[in-house]
Design an enzyme around this catalytic site. Structure first.
Site, short mmCIF file in Angstrom:
data_model
loop_
_atom_site.label_atom_id
_atom_site.label_comp_id
_atom_site.label_asym_id
_atom_site.label_seq_id
_atom_site.Cartn_x
_atom_site.Cartn_y
_atom_site.Cartn_z
N ASP A 99 0.84 -1.20 0.00
CA ASP A 99 0.00 0.00 0.00
C ASP A 99 0.88 1.26 0.00
O ASP A 99 2.04 1.20 0.40
CB ASP A 99 -0.87 0.05 1.27
CG ASP A 99 -2.03 -0.95 1.22
OD1 ASP A 99 -2.24 -1.59 0.19
OD2 ASP A 99 -2.73 -1.06 2.25
N ARG A 120 -1.61 -0.77 -8.26
CA ARG A 120 -2.99 -0.39 -7.91
C ARG A 120 -3.04 1.14 -8.01
O ARG A 120 -2.21 1.83 -7.41
CB ARG A 120 -3.33 -0.80 -6.48
CG ARG A 120 -4.69 -0.24 -6.03
CD ARG A 120 -4.88 -0.32 -4.52
NE ARG A 120 -4.91 -1.67 -4.04
CZ ARG A 120 -4.50 -2.02 -2.81
NH1 ARG A 120 -4.02 -1.11 -1.98
NH2 ARG A 120 -4.55 -3.28 -2.43
P1 FDA Z 1 -14.73 9.10 -4.06
O1 FDA Z 1 -14.12 9.33 -2.73
O2 FDA Z 1 -15.14 10.28 -4.87
O3 FDA Z 1 -15.95 8.12 -3.86
C1 FDA Z 1 -16.83 7.79 -4.93
C2 FDA Z 1 -18.11 7.28 -4.29
O4 FDA Z 1 -17.83 6.08 -3.58
C3 FDA Z 1 -18.69 8.22 -3.22
O5 FDA Z 1 -19.52 9.17 -3.77
C4 FDA Z 1 -19.42 7.24 -2.34
O6 FDA Z 1 -20.65 6.91 -2.93
C5 FDA Z 1 -18.54 6.03 -2.37
N1 FDA Z 1 -17.57 6.02 -1.25
C6 FDA Z 1 -16.27 6.36 -1.27
N2 FDA Z 1 -15.71 6.18 -0.07
C7 FDA Z 1 -16.69 5.72 0.74
C8 FDA Z 1 -16.74 5.34 2.11
N3 FDA Z 1 -15.67 5.39 2.91
N4 FDA Z 1 -17.93 4.90 2.62
C9 FDA Z 1 -19.03 4.80 1.82
N5 FDA Z 1 -19.04 5.17 0.52
C10 FDA Z 1 -17.89 5.61 -0.01
N6 FDA Z 1 -5.54 5.12 -0.63
C11 FDA Z 1 -4.23 5.36 -0.38
O7 FDA Z 1 -3.86 6.51 -0.16
N7 FDA Z 1 -3.34 4.33 -0.34
C12 FDA Z 1 -3.71 3.04 -0.61
O8 FDA Z 1 -2.86 2.14 -0.58
C13 FDA Z 1 -5.08 2.78 -0.89
N8 FDA Z 1 -5.51 1.52 -1.14
C14 FDA Z 1 -6.81 1.33 -1.59
C15 FDA Z 1 -7.23 0.06 -1.98
C16 FDA Z 1 -8.47 -0.11 -2.55
C17 FDA Z 1 -8.90 -1.47 -3.00
C18 FDA Z 1 -9.35 1.00 -2.70
C19 FDA Z 1 -10.70 0.86 -3.34
C20 FDA Z 1 -8.97 2.23 -2.24
C21 FDA Z 1 -7.71 2.41 -1.66
N9 FDA Z 1 -7.30 3.65 -1.20
C22 FDA Z 1 -5.98 3.85 -0.90
C23 FDA Z 1 -8.31 4.70 -0.94
C24 FDA Z 1 -8.50 5.63 -2.12
O9 FDA Z 1 -7.37 6.43 -2.27
C25 FDA Z 1 -9.73 6.54 -1.92
O10 FDA Z 1 -9.60 7.24 -0.74
C26 FDA Z 1 -11.04 5.81 -1.89
O11 FDA Z 1 -11.06 4.75 -2.80
C27 FDA Z 1 -12.19 6.75 -2.26
O12 FDA Z 1 -11.99 7.27 -3.55
P2 FDA Z 1 -12.95 6.94 -4.79
O13 FDA Z 1 -12.08 6.79 -6.01
O14 FDA Z 1 -13.79 5.78 -4.48
O15 FDA Z 1 -13.74 8.26 -5.03
#
Ligand code: FDA
Length: 303
Positions: free
Chosen positions: A125, A176
């Site tokens: 990560d 990732r």
């Molecule tokens: P965004 O935050 O805009 O979310 C899109 C939509 O998803 C929201 O409108 C909501 O509907 C839903 N959503 C998002 N987060 C939610 C929550 N907590 N609860 C409920 N609904 C939610 N970051 C990092 O800095 N280092 C890392 O190593 C990782 N590793 C990682 C692994 C995996 C498998 C994922 C999916 C994510 C990460 N992340 C991460 C976190 C990533 O950087 C980010 O913070 C989250 O994925 C949220 O970003 P989105 O792209 O989903 O967009």
């Protein structure tokens, strides 16, 4: 963001731990490996694979890092007997990066060595920006030692990421790609949602064009659509990428992606060190807390 959400975000770290635990229970499989395995099994029944994360970060003592390494070795022992398609994800500061880079590298090497002997894979990560360079060094050294057995995370939020994506793409690194959860100062990171989204798309295109296997980690449907367009444009096969989502977030989108014939991996965290991860998830989506509080207050008023 609404004022109520901003208030919830700001006050979350002051909330008692049981309150955090209650609202964040959807994001964490449980405190034990058995609970994590049960979750991975349930996800497998829904056509998803998984990556298991032993919760923990920012350790300051070698013994804590050693305990985390041993817990990962235990996870890797269990996975083959369960016949589950799962790998593991780990945080460098959980394995001692803040203590000593070489110590951290050796701990992660022990985990990758074990995973490799079982045909497995270890994702490193990415944490906050002060750790980025060291994490890249650790990753590159281990990727050279265990080809195909480890991958890294890039955060679209960081201004450096497009250059990192170009360099890692040239190395055909397994990446990732996510937006990035850590709030960083403006000289280092983009702040606007649309700029971060565009940066995500640019980095994704660079990585996929270069032939990197990419875990497209997002719940942002706009980004999923953009990713599908790039995949179609490049004529990629389903074994050249995967989508990734967090446990507890948008199971409906998960279903849509699986039904579209794409690999979908769910991040399944478990363990006793659930607190910092849970606070990050709730700050990301304070509406979960808000809906819970509104329901509670409505129930009190109805009585
Ligand atoms: P965004 O935050 O805009 O979310 C899109 C939509 O998803 C929201 O409108 C909501 O509907 C839903 N959503 C998002 N987060 C939610 C929550 N907590 N609860 C409920 N609904 C939610 N970051 C990092 O800095 N280092 C890392 O190593 C990782 N590793 C990682 C692994 C995996 C498998 C994922 C999916 C994510 C990460 N992340 C991460 C976190 C990533 O950087 C980010 O913070 C989250 O994925 C949220 O970003 P989105 O792209 O989903 O967009």
């Amino acid at each position: 963001m609404s004022l109520v959400n901003a208030l919830i975000r700001a006050t979350l770290p002051l909330a008692p731990r049981p309150v955090i635990r209650f609202f964040a229970r959807r994001y964490v499989a449980g405190t034990t490996l058995d609970q994590a395995v049960a979750t991975v099994r349930r996800l497998a029944g829904q056509g998803c694979c998984a990556t298991i994360d032993v919760l923990g970060e920012s350790v300051t003592q070698r013994a804590q890092a050693g305990a985390a390494r041993d817990e990962y070795l235990r996870v890797l022992d269990v996975l083959p007997s369960e016949r589950l398609e799962a790998n593991v994800s780990l945080k460098p500061t959980q394995l001692g990066l803040a203590i000593d880079e070489g110590f951290c590298r050796d701990n992660i090497a022990a985990i990758i060595e074990k995973a490799a002997s079982l045909g497995g894979f270890v994702r490193i990560d990415m944490e906050d920006s002060p750790t980025t360079d060291a994490t890249l060094r650790v990753f590159r050294s281990l990727a050279a030692r265990f080809p195909g057995r480890t991958g890294l995370v890039l955060q679209a939020r960081l201004r450096r990421t497009l250059a990192d994506a170009a360099a890692l793409g040239a190395e055909r690194a397994n990446i990732r790609l996510c937006k990035g959860i850590y709030l960083e100062p403006r000289p280092i990171a983009y702040e606007e949602r649309d700029i971060i989204r565009n940066a995500f798309v640019s980095a994704l295109r660079v990585l996929l064009r270069a032939g990197s296997y990419v875990g497209i980690a997002t719940h942002d449907e706009w980004l999923v659509e953009q990713a599908l367009a790039i995949i179609a444009d490049l004529g990629l096969r389903p074994d050249q990428y995967e989508f990734q989502m967090l446990l507890g977030v948008d199971p409906q989108l998960r279903r849509i992606i699986v039904d579209g014939g794409h690999t979908l991996r769910v991040y399944v965290p478990f363990g006793t060190h659930w607190y910092p991860y849970s606070v990050r998830r709730l700050r990301e989506n304070p509406t979960i807390v808000r809906a819970g509080l509104e329901g509670f207050l409505r129930g009190r008023l109805d009585r």
